[in-house]
Design a protein around this motif. Sequence first.
Motif, PDB file in Angstrom:
ATOM      1  N   TRP A 159     -24.686 -49.498  42.289  1.00  0.00           N
ATOM      2  CA  TRP A 159     -24.685 -49.690  40.834  1.00  0.00           C
ATOM      3  C   TRP A 159     -23.461 -50.472  40.346  1.00  0.00           C
ATOM      4  O   TRP A 159     -23.179 -50.492  39.153  1.00  0.00           O
ATOM      5  CB  TRP A 159     -24.722 -48.331  40.120  1.00  0.00           C
ATOM      6  CG  TRP A 159     -25.951 -47.528  40.389  1.00  0.00           C
ATOM      7  CD1 TRP A 159     -27.065 -47.923  41.066  1.00  0.00           C
ATOM      8  CD2 TRP A 159     -26.188 -46.178  39.985  1.00  0.00           C
ATOM      9  NE1 TRP A 159     -27.988 -46.908  41.117  1.00  0.00           N
ATOM     10  CE2 TRP A 159     -27.472 -45.818  40.456  1.00  0.00           C
ATOM     11  CE3 TRP A 159     -25.460 -45.238  39.269  1.00  0.00           C
ATOM     12  CZ2 TRP A 159     -28.023 -44.558  40.239  1.00  0.00           C
ATOM     13  CZ3 TRP A 159     -26.008 -43.978  39.044  1.00  0.00           C
ATOM     14  CH2 TRP A 159     -27.276 -43.645  39.525  1.00  0.00           C
ATOM     15  N   TRP A 204     -21.424 -41.130  36.070  1.00  0.00           N
ATOM     16  CA  TRP A 204     -22.444 -41.846  35.306  1.00  0.00           C
ATOM     17  C   TRP A 204     -22.301 -41.454  33.836  1.00  0.00           C
ATOM     18  O   TRP A 204     -22.273 -40.259  33.511  1.00  0.00           O
ATOM     19  CB  TRP A 204     -23.823 -41.490  35.845  1.00  0.00           C
ATOM     20  CG  TRP A 204     -24.935 -42.308  35.293  1.00  0.00           C
ATOM     21  CD1 TRP A 204     -24.951 -43.653  35.079  1.00  0.00           C
ATOM     22  CD2 TRP A 204     -26.220 -41.839  34.870  1.00  0.00           C
ATOM     23  NE1 TRP A 204     -26.148 -44.059  34.561  1.00  0.00           N
ATOM     24  CE2 TRP A 204     -26.952 -42.961  34.417  1.00  0.00           C
ATOM     25  CE3 TRP A 204     -26.824 -40.583  34.832  1.00  0.00           C
ATOM     26  CZ2 TRP A 204     -28.254 -42.859  33.936  1.00  0.00           C
ATOM     27  CZ3 TRP A 204     -28.118 -40.481  34.361  1.00  0.00           C
ATOM     28  CH2 TRP A 204     -28.821 -41.608  33.923  1.00  0.00           C
ATOM     29  N   ASP A 241     -27.440 -47.781  30.186  1.00  0.00           N
ATOM     30  CA  ASP A 241     -26.177 -47.579  30.896  1.00  0.00           C
ATOM     31  C   ASP A 241     -25.052 -48.433  30.340  1.00  0.00           C
ATOM     32  O   ASP A 241     -23.893 -48.011  30.331  1.00  0.00           O
ATOM     33  CB  ASP A 241     -26.356 -47.892  32.392  1.00  0.00           C
ATOM     34  CG  ASP A 241     -27.259 -46.887  33.073  1.00  0.00           C
ATOM     35  OD1 ASP A 241     -27.647 -45.909  32.418  1.00  0.00           O
ATOM     36  OD2 ASP A 241     -27.571 -47.082  34.263  1.00  0.00           O
ATOM     37  N   SER A 276     -24.815 -44.710  43.580  1.00  0.00           N
ATOM     38  CA  SER A 276     -24.047 -45.085  42.391  1.00  0.00           C
ATOM     39  C   SER A 276     -22.832 -45.928  42.772  1.00  0.00           C
ATOM     40  O   SER A 276     -22.505 -46.915  42.089  1.00  0.00           O
ATOM     41  CB  SER A 276     -23.609 -43.841  41.612  1.00  0.00           C
ATOM     42  OG  SER A 276     -22.779 -43.010  42.404  1.00  0.00           O
TER      43      SER A 276
END
Length: 601
Positions: free
Chosen positions: A401, A117, A522, A397
């Motif tokens: 994501w 991330w 992000d 994730s």
Amino acid sequence: TDLMNNRMIKDPFYGVNEKSLQWIGEKDWEYKKTFIVDEALLQAPNVQLVFAGLDTYADIYINDYLVMKCDNMFRTWTLNPLPYLKKGENTIRIYFHSIFKVDMPKYLASPFQLQAWPNNDQSDIMLSLYARKAGYNYGCDWGPRLITTGIWRDVYLEYWDDIHIDGTQIITRKLESGKAKMEAVCTVMSDEDTKATFTVEYDKKEAVRKQVALTKGMNTVRVDFEVKNPELWWTNGLGNPRMYDFDIVLDKEGRKVTDRVKTGIRTLEIVREKDEQGQSMFVKLNGKAVFMKGSNYIPLDNFPNRVPESWYEYIIKSAADVNMNMLRIWGGGIYEMDAFYEMCDKYGILVWQDMMFACGMFPADEHYLNSVAEEVKRLRNHPCNALWNGNNENEISYFGWGWKDRYTPEEDRIYQSNLHKLFYDVIPEAIQAVDETRYYHPTSPVTGYNNIDYNMGDVHFWSVWKGGWLEEYTEAKNIGRFMSEYGFQSYPEMRTIRRFASEHDLRLDSEVMLSHQRARNDQTRDPNFGNNMMKMYMEKYFKVPDDFSAFVYMSQYLQAEAVKIGIEAHRRAKPYCMGTLYWQINDCWPVASWSSIDYCG
């Protein structure tokens, strides 16, 4: 900290000093010490040199012989130094290699690039995934990027004769009326086949005495015993967190070897049962279902070697004072110092213990896996430790994501195989080998991706902070069986801000203030994202002050209101929802963050 103590660098936390100190992690470093060895040590049957914490890639030399290469910050390393020692003056030298020099070749040789991330690895090339090193060293959305290296826990010699107790676990097997059925599981090293008398005492009362046969090498001795009329260990608010001293004595022909375990008598289950609403997730302590009230916890400092025991007590007592009964140790930090767990034992605070994997994709080669298996033994006797959790957000994730879409079908197959091997085979097997008593949770959250609804387990709910969903906080569809992460940001107190900023820096858009506000979008990586989220909510519910100190105060008021709304919604949802752990109780440096206690307390 050594460079700071010798006044060779400025305080990394002040202003934007962090930026000028990135070279430290790029260099190799060497530590050297001379010590005296006497004849008695050289004649001891068994000697062990113990390194409780080396960060991270370290070559150990004794009298210029290379005796060990280390590659894991989290584990203890031991070796027999006798072949390399001499009577009189000896030298020990530890050469620390830069993680960049060691891990860049791994990154370049990888068949496909692993993903972290971006907020948690603040670099164009993400190397944090390749080392067994505290993830927050590489930066976080609440922390600086400061790549540490060196000796961060004790180094010592221990020696013994022909028998050595290498560790004991005291287990509460069953609670019955007026007694507790217990078991002592003791690992004993013996130089020969022999017999000994094994005794367990508690609070200086003998519980059991038994003859045991030992074989040469490593032995596991298991002995059952009972404690009559036990005082149980309870969480904060339910009763006294009573601790007992259990003394283990191994007597071989009048020569005694001892071990002491301080622990509580309690049973604990994490109940994960299918029901008409989905799948439950709650703590059952001593047969009673308990709603978990608490917070997530990160390391108390970017330099954990300098944290005093009193600071652990301040944070954990503060948690107890506001009626918390659980803290979750986040997987991007460290397995905490003994003082942390001792204070949680003392104040009746359960610990949700993440393994040290967070917010990324990790490799699963055999050497890496074997190193991970050595990390868990130290923590098993603390009654506060409620469960092991394999990782923080590694699965959501990848699957939730959009990371999965970046890989070819073959790369996806390889990575999913590695993910399963690490978190569903190696880690639970390693834990089972040293602690068969605790529930293992493979990942947090277990819901919110792959069509797994919130009614099936624990939830990380960040749509309030990132999406402006404050009203939706309280909707039933957004409440899971256990709320293990959610939160809202604020600035720390002005006294704390003045610890890192001068008067002309006291504005939201100054370079110093943005350096101490690490929340980013992000995708866009907008440095004003965190400040803009606070302003957006402030405009909606209050007014946005022009004065900086007034803005700081209102951000704290806004944070308190937002977290309160979430906590109350979760508590109203009992017994469907049985836990609420907001993000986060503390900070590792002075910063705008989601914490309720800032770095200065």
